[in-house]
Design an enzyme around this catalytic site. Structure first.
Site, PDB file in Angstrom:
ATOM      1  N   ARG A  64     -13.505-104.621 -51.714  1.00  0.00           N
ATOM      2  CA  ARG A  64     -14.391-104.464 -52.872  1.00  0.00           C
ATOM      3  C   ARG A  64     -13.716-103.808 -54.068  1.00  0.00           C
ATOM      4  NH1 ARG A  64     -19.846-102.186 -50.336  1.00  0.00           N
ATOM      5  NH2 ARG A  64     -18.276-100.777 -49.529  1.00  0.00           N
TER       6      ARG A  64
ATOM      7  N   LYS B 200     -13.126-104.692 -32.692  1.00  0.00           N
ATOM      8  CA  LYS B 200     -14.243-104.081 -32.006  1.00  0.00           C
ATOM      9  C   LYS B 200     -15.043-103.242 -33.012  1.00  0.00           C
ATOM     10  CE  LYS B 200     -13.075 -99.537 -30.361  1.00  0.00           C
ATOM     11  NZ  LYS B 200     -12.837 -98.583 -29.320  1.00  0.00           N
TER      12      LYS B 200
ATOM     13  N   HIS C 192      -6.769-103.679 -28.673  1.00  0.00           N
ATOM     14  CA  HIS C 192      -5.355-103.307 -28.848  1.00  0.00           C
ATOM     15  C   HIS C 192      -4.731-102.798 -27.551  1.00  0.00           C
ATOM     16  CE1 HIS C 192      -7.267 -99.419 -29.728  1.00  0.00           C
ATOM     17  NE2 HIS C 192      -6.156 -98.900 -29.250  1.00  0.00           N
TER      18      HIS C 192
ATOM     19  N   LYS D  16      -0.398-103.448 -25.617  1.00  0.00           N
ATOM     20  CA  LYS D  16       0.565-102.408 -25.238  1.00  0.00           C
ATOM     21  C   LYS D  16       1.630-102.985 -24.304  1.00  0.00           C
ATOM     22  CE  LYS D  16      -2.483 -98.469 -25.837  1.00  0.00           C
ATOM     23  NZ  LYS D  16      -1.671 -97.674 -26.768  1.00  0.00           N
TER      24      LYS D  16
ATOM     25  N   GLU E 119      -8.930 -88.452 -24.089  1.00  0.00           N
ATOM     26  CA  GLU E 119      -8.542 -88.133 -25.463  1.00  0.00           C
ATOM     27  C   GLU E 119      -8.725 -86.638 -25.701  1.00  0.00           C
ATOM     28  OE1 GLU E 119      -9.795 -91.569 -28.345  1.00  0.00           O
ATOM     29  OE2 GLU E 119     -11.453 -91.168 -26.997  1.00  0.00           O
TER      30      GLU E 119
ATOM     31  N   ASP F 219     -18.059 -97.733 -26.376  1.00  0.00           N
ATOM     32  CA  ASP F 219     -16.874 -97.602 -27.213  1.00  0.00           C
ATOM     33  C   ASP F 219     -15.579 -97.806 -26.423  1.00  0.00           C
ATOM     34  OD1 ASP F 219     -15.881 -96.977 -29.865  1.00  0.00           O
ATOM     35  OD2 ASP F 219     -15.080 -95.129 -29.020  1.00  0.00           O
TER      36      ASP F 219
ATOM     37  N   HIS G 127     -11.961-101.542 -23.454  1.00  0.00           N
ATOM     38  CA  HIS G 127     -10.610-101.159 -23.027  1.00  0.00           C
ATOM     39  C   HIS G 127     -10.486-100.988 -21.503  1.00  0.00           C
ATOM     40  CE1 HIS G 127     -10.012-100.717 -27.226  1.00  0.00           C
ATOM     41  NE2 HIS G 127     -10.540 -99.525 -27.336  1.00  0.00           N
TER      42      HIS G 127
ATOM     43  N   LYS H 249     -13.803 -87.716 -24.474  1.00  0.00           N
ATOM     44  CA  LYS H 249     -13.200 -87.067 -25.630  1.00  0.00           C
ATOM     45  C   LYS H 249     -13.095 -85.573 -25.378  1.00  0.00           C
ATOM     46  CE  LYS H 249     -14.532 -90.421 -29.065  1.00  0.00           C
ATOM     47  NZ  LYS H 249     -13.144 -90.817 -29.306  1.00  0.00           N
TER      48      LYS H 249
HETATM   49  P1  NAD Z   1     -13.557 -98.765 -43.673  1.00  0.00           P
HETATM   50  O1  NAD Z   1     -14.974 -98.363 -43.951  1.00  0.00           O
HETATM   51  O2  NAD Z   1     -12.476 -97.756 -43.851  1.00  0.00           O
HETATM   52  O3  NAD Z   1     -13.197-100.005 -44.614  1.00  0.00           O
HETATM   53  C1  NAD Z   1     -14.089-101.046 -44.843  1.00  0.00           C
HETATM   54  C2  NAD Z   1     -13.451-102.080 -45.747  1.00  0.00           C
HETATM   55  O4  NAD Z   1     -14.413-103.142 -45.934  1.00  0.00           O
HETATM   56  C3  NAD Z   1     -13.073-101.583 -47.140  1.00  0.00           C
HETATM   57  O5  NAD Z   1     -11.843-102.157 -47.491  1.00  0.00           O
HETATM   58  C4  NAD Z   1     -14.188-102.163 -48.026  1.00  0.00           C
HETATM   59  O6  NAD Z   1     -13.778-102.438 -49.360  1.00  0.00           O
HETATM   60  C5  NAD Z   1     -14.485-103.444 -47.315  1.00  0.00           C
HETATM   61  N1  NAD Z   1     -15.827-103.942 -47.612  1.00  0.00           N
HETATM   62  C6  NAD Z   1     -17.012-103.336 -47.350  1.00  0.00           C
HETATM   63  N2  NAD Z   1     -18.028-104.096 -47.806  1.00  0.00           N
HETATM   64  C7  NAD Z   1     -17.477-105.180 -48.368  1.00  0.00           C
HETATM   65  C8  NAD Z   1     -18.010-106.326 -49.044  1.00  0.00           C
HETATM   66  N3  NAD Z   1     -19.320-106.511 -49.220  1.00  0.00           N
HETATM   67  N4  NAD Z   1     -17.144-107.241 -49.489  1.00  0.00           N
HETATM   68  C9  NAD Z   1     -15.808-107.091 -49.319  1.00  0.00           C
HETATM   69  N5  NAD Z   1     -15.254-106.041 -48.694  1.00  0.00           N
HETATM   70  C10 NAD Z   1     -16.080-105.094 -48.247  1.00  0.00           C
HETATM   71  O7  NAD Z   1     -13.570 -99.391 -42.211  1.00  0.00           O
HETATM   72  P2  NAD Z   1     -12.374 -99.402 -41.127  1.00  0.00           P
HETATM   73  O8  NAD Z   1     -12.365 -98.096 -40.424  1.00  0.00           O
HETATM   74  O9  NAD Z   1     -11.134 -99.879 -41.769  1.00  0.00           O
HETATM   75  O10 NAD Z   1     -12.911-100.465 -40.064  1.00  0.00           O
HETATM   76  C11 NAD Z   1     -12.924-101.865 -40.292  1.00  0.00           C
HETATM   77  C12 NAD Z   1     -13.402-102.568 -39.030  1.00  0.00           C
HETATM   78  O11 NAD Z   1     -12.497-102.297 -37.975  1.00  0.00           O
HETATM   79  C13 NAD Z   1     -14.772-102.115 -38.541  1.00  0.00           C
HETATM   80  O12 NAD Z   1     -15.420-103.206 -37.947  1.00  0.00           O
HETATM   81  C14 NAD Z   1     -14.433-101.073 -37.491  1.00  0.00           C
HETATM   82  O13 NAD Z   1     -15.447-100.964 -36.528  1.00  0.00           O
HETATM   83  C15 NAD Z   1     -13.180-101.692 -36.890  1.00  0.00           C
HETATM   84  N6  NAD Z   1     -12.305-100.726 -36.239  1.00  0.00           N
HETATM   85  C16 NAD Z   1     -11.728 -99.707 -36.948  1.00  0.00           C
HETATM   86  C17 NAD Z   1     -10.865 -98.833 -36.326  1.00  0.00           C
HETATM   87  C18 NAD Z   1     -10.190 -97.725 -37.078  1.00  0.00           C
HETATM   88  O14 NAD Z   1      -9.333 -97.070 -36.471  1.00  0.00           O
HETATM   89  N7  NAD Z   1     -10.510 -97.492 -38.321  1.00  0.00           N
HETATM   90  C19 NAD Z   1     -10.583 -98.967 -34.957  1.00  0.00           C
HETATM   91  C20 NAD Z   1     -11.170-100.027 -34.252  1.00  0.00           C
HETATM   92  C21 NAD Z   1     -12.021-100.889 -34.917  1.00  0.00           C
END
Ligand code: NAD
Length: 482
Positions: free
Chosen positions: A51, A147, A177, A181, A215, A234, A239, A330
C-alpha cells in the site's frame, strides 16, 4: 569441489506485502543470500507490491535497511547495490484498481511468474481475482501463501475454494518453513537412503517418538493475533504435524511432490482422535522482566494456550502401539526444536540389572545447531568392570562434508527457489491442510465446550507439571529442553 548452486530460470517475483514484516525479515534477506550464492539469474526481477507510496528508489532504500538488519553481514556495497538494482516497486491496492495496470506492464514475457501473498489471508481472494482480471497470472504462474492457512476446517476449505477459482493445485505453494529446513530434508535422506534404519522403523522396535518445539519468546508484538489462535493452531496443526508426517510416513515410490504428499496425507488420516486425558494446555506466568501471558495479550480472562502437550497414536500396521508425544510452547527454558525417535530396550540385558536401562535414540535437531545424532550404548572406557553409558554419534553433515559445501541456505531461501523451479515437494497440499484441521478441530472445540482453562506454568521452565505427568504415567520422560 564444483559449486552446487544451480541458477534458476529467469523470473519475475511479485511480493504482495513487500513492505511488511515477513518480507523485510525473511523473504528479501533470503533472496539476497541466493543472489550472493549465484543462484539468481542476471535478469531476475523482484517487485514489491504494497500500500505504501514508494517509488522504486525509495523502496530500494527501505529494503537496503532491512538487508542491513536481517541479511548477511560484511557484504561489499557493490554487491548489495547490484541486488537492489533488480528490485522494483508498485503501490497497489489489493481491494481496488490502483496499481494493477502498472504491475501488468512490468511483467516480462518468457519469465517464470511467481506471486508471494505475504499479506493477511483475507486479501488472498482479492489478489487471486485481480491477477486474473488484469491478465497478470498465466497458466503456469505460481502463488505462494503463508500460514495461517485457515482457522479451522471450514475456513481452510473456504480458502482453498477461493484460490481454486483462479489457480489449479499445482500452481499453489502453501509454505511451512519447517519443511525447508536442511535437517528436515536430511531426515528423509537418512530414512530412505539407508538400509540401516527402515527395517527398525516401526512399532516393534520404536518405543515412542517425541517432538518438541520450544521457544523462549512470548507473544511479544503478536498478542492480538495470537490470542485468537493459540499453540494448537499456530504450531501443532502445521509445523509439528508436518514433522510427525515425515517421521511416520511410508516410503514414497519416488521423491516427487505428489508421491511424498500422498504418504503424508495417509499419516494424518490415520491419526487417532486425542483423548482429553492425553492433552495438556498451559499459559505462561510472569517472570522478573516479563508480564504473564494474559497481560501480554491484554486479556485478563484469556483461555488461549501458549503451551500444548499431547499424546496420539497412528492407527496403521507400522505404528500400532507406538505413542507419539508432541509439545510446543512459548517462554520455555530454551529455544529448541527436536524430534527424538526412542527405540525399545534390548529384550534381555546380559550385563545384569546394575548396567541400568538403555535405549537408543535418533535425535533430529532442527534448532539450534541443526543436525542428527544417534544415542548408542557403549562401555564406559577404563577399568572397573562393564559399566554402560550412552553417547551421541554425531551425524552433523556440514562438518562431515567439509567447508566446500558452503553455507546451508535458510528455509525461506530454499523454498522460494523451489517455487521458481516449480517443485512442490516441500509445500503442503490443500487436502493435507484440511486433513490436519479435521484432526485439530475436535480438540479445540472440546476446550471451548468445556471452557477449559490452561494450566499456568513458570516462564523459563519446561512447561506445566501435567505435561511431565503425561509421560511419567507411561513410565517415560521428556528429553530435557536445552
Ligand atoms: P505486515 O502487517 O507486517 O504487512 C502487511 C503487508 O500487507 C504490508 O506490506 C501492507 O502494505 C500490505 N497490505 C495490507 N493491506 C493491503 C492492501 N489492501 N493492498 C495491498 N497491500 C496491502 O504483515 P506480515 O507480518 O509481513 O505478514 C504477512 C503474512 O505472512 C500474514 O498472512 C502473516 O500471517 C504471515 N506470516 C508472517 C510471519 C512473520 O514472521 N511476520 C510469519 C508467518 C506468517
Amino acid at each position: 569441489m564444483v559449486s552446487r548452486v544451480i541458477p534458476v530460470e529467469p523470473f519475475d517475483l511479485v511480493i504482495f506485502g513487500g513492505t511488511g514484516d515477513l518480507a523485510r525479515r525473511k523473504i528479501l534477506p533470503g533472496l539476497f543470500r541466493r543472489f550472493i550464492a549465484g543462484q539468481m539469474p542476471q535478469d531476475a526481477q523482484i517487485i514489491g507490491a504494497a500500500r505504501a507510496e514508494y517509488d522504486a528508489d525509495g523502496y530500494r532504500q527501505f529494503i537496503k535497511q532491512s538487508l542491513f538488519e536481517f541479511g548477511p553481514k560484511d557484504v561489499p556495497n557493490d554487491v548489495t547495490e547490484a541486488f537492489l538494482s533488480g528490485l522494483d516497486y508498485v503501490a497497489i491496492d489489493a481491494k481496488g484498481t490502483n496499481g494493477w495496470p502498472d504491475l501488468a506492464a512490468k511483467m516480462r514475457d518468457g519469465h517464470v511468474r511467481a506471486f508471494y501473498f505475504s499479506v493477511a489471508p483475507a486479501l488472498f481472494g482479492d489478489l487471486a481475482e485481480r491477477l486474473h482480471s488484469h491478465d497478470i497470472a498465466l497458466p503456469d504462474s505460481r502463488i505462494v501463501v503463508e500460514k495461517p492457512f485457515g482457522h479451522d476446517l471450514k475456513s481452510a476449505r473456504s480458502l482453498n475454494a477461493t484460490l481454486a477459482q483462479h489457480f489449479s493445485e499445482d500452481q499453489i505453494y502453501r509454505i511451512d518453513h519447517y519443511l525447508g529446513k536442511e535437517t528436515v530434508q536430511n531426515l528423509m535422506a537418512v530414512r530412505f537412503g539407508n538400509m540401516l534404519f527402515e527395517p527398525l522403523w516401526n512399532a516393534l522396535y520404536i518405543d515412542h517418538v517425541q517432538i518438541t518445539v520450544a521457544e523462549t519468546v512470548g507473544v511479544d508484538g503478536r498478542g492480538g493475533y495470537y490470542d485468537t489462535s493459540g499453540a494448537m493452531r499456530d504450531m501443532v496443526q502445521n509445523h509439528l504435524m508436518q514433522l510427525l508426517c515425515l517421521i511416520a510416513m511410508e516410503p514414497p515410490a519416488k521423491f516427487d511432490p505428489d508421491a511424498v504428499r500422498d504418504e503424508k496425507l495417509k499419516v494424518i488420516r490415520a491419526l487417532d482422535p486425542v483423548s482429553p486425558h492425553h492433552l495438556v494446555r498451559g499459559q505462561y506466568g510472569a517472570s522478573s522482566d516479563h508480564p504473564d501471558y494474559r497481560a501480554h495479550v491484554e486479556n485478563r480472562r484469556s483461555r488461549t494456550e501458549s503451551y500444548v502437550a499431547l499424546k496420539t497414536h497412528i492407527s496403521n500396521w507400522r505404528w500400532a502401539g507406538t505413542p507419539f508425544y508432541l509439545r510446543t510452547g512459548k517462554r520455555l527454558r530454551a529455544r529448541s526444536s527436536e524430534i527424538a525417535v526412542v527405540f525399545k530396550e534390548t529384550p534381555h540385558s546380559i550385563f545384569g540389572p546394575e548396567a541400568g536401562s538403555h535405549r537408543n535414540a535418533l535425535i533430529i535437531r532442527l534448532q539450534p545447531d541443526e543436525g542428527i545424532t544417534m544415542d548408542v550404548t557403549i562401555k564406559e572406557p577404563g577399568p572397573g568392570g562393564m559399566r554402560l553409558i550412552d553417547v551421541p554419534l554425531d551425524m552433523t553433515f556440514a562438518e562431515a562434508l567439509g567447508p566446500e559445501v558452503g553455507e546451508v541456505p535458510d528455509a525461506y531461501e530454499r523454498l522460494i527457489m523451489d517455487v521458481i523451479r516449480g517443485n512442490q515437494t516441500l509445500f503442503m497440499r490443500g487436502d493435507e491442510v484440511e486433513a490436519a484441521w479435521a484432526w485439530t478441530d475436535p480438540i479445540i472445540n472440546h476446550w471451548g465446550e468445556t471452557k477449559d482453562v490452561p494450566k499456568p506454568y513458570d516462564a523459563g521452565g519446561s512447561g506445566p507439571e501435567d505435561a511431565l505427568m503425561l509421560m511419567h504415567r507411561d513410565d517415560r520422560k521428556w528429553r530435557e529442553i536445552r
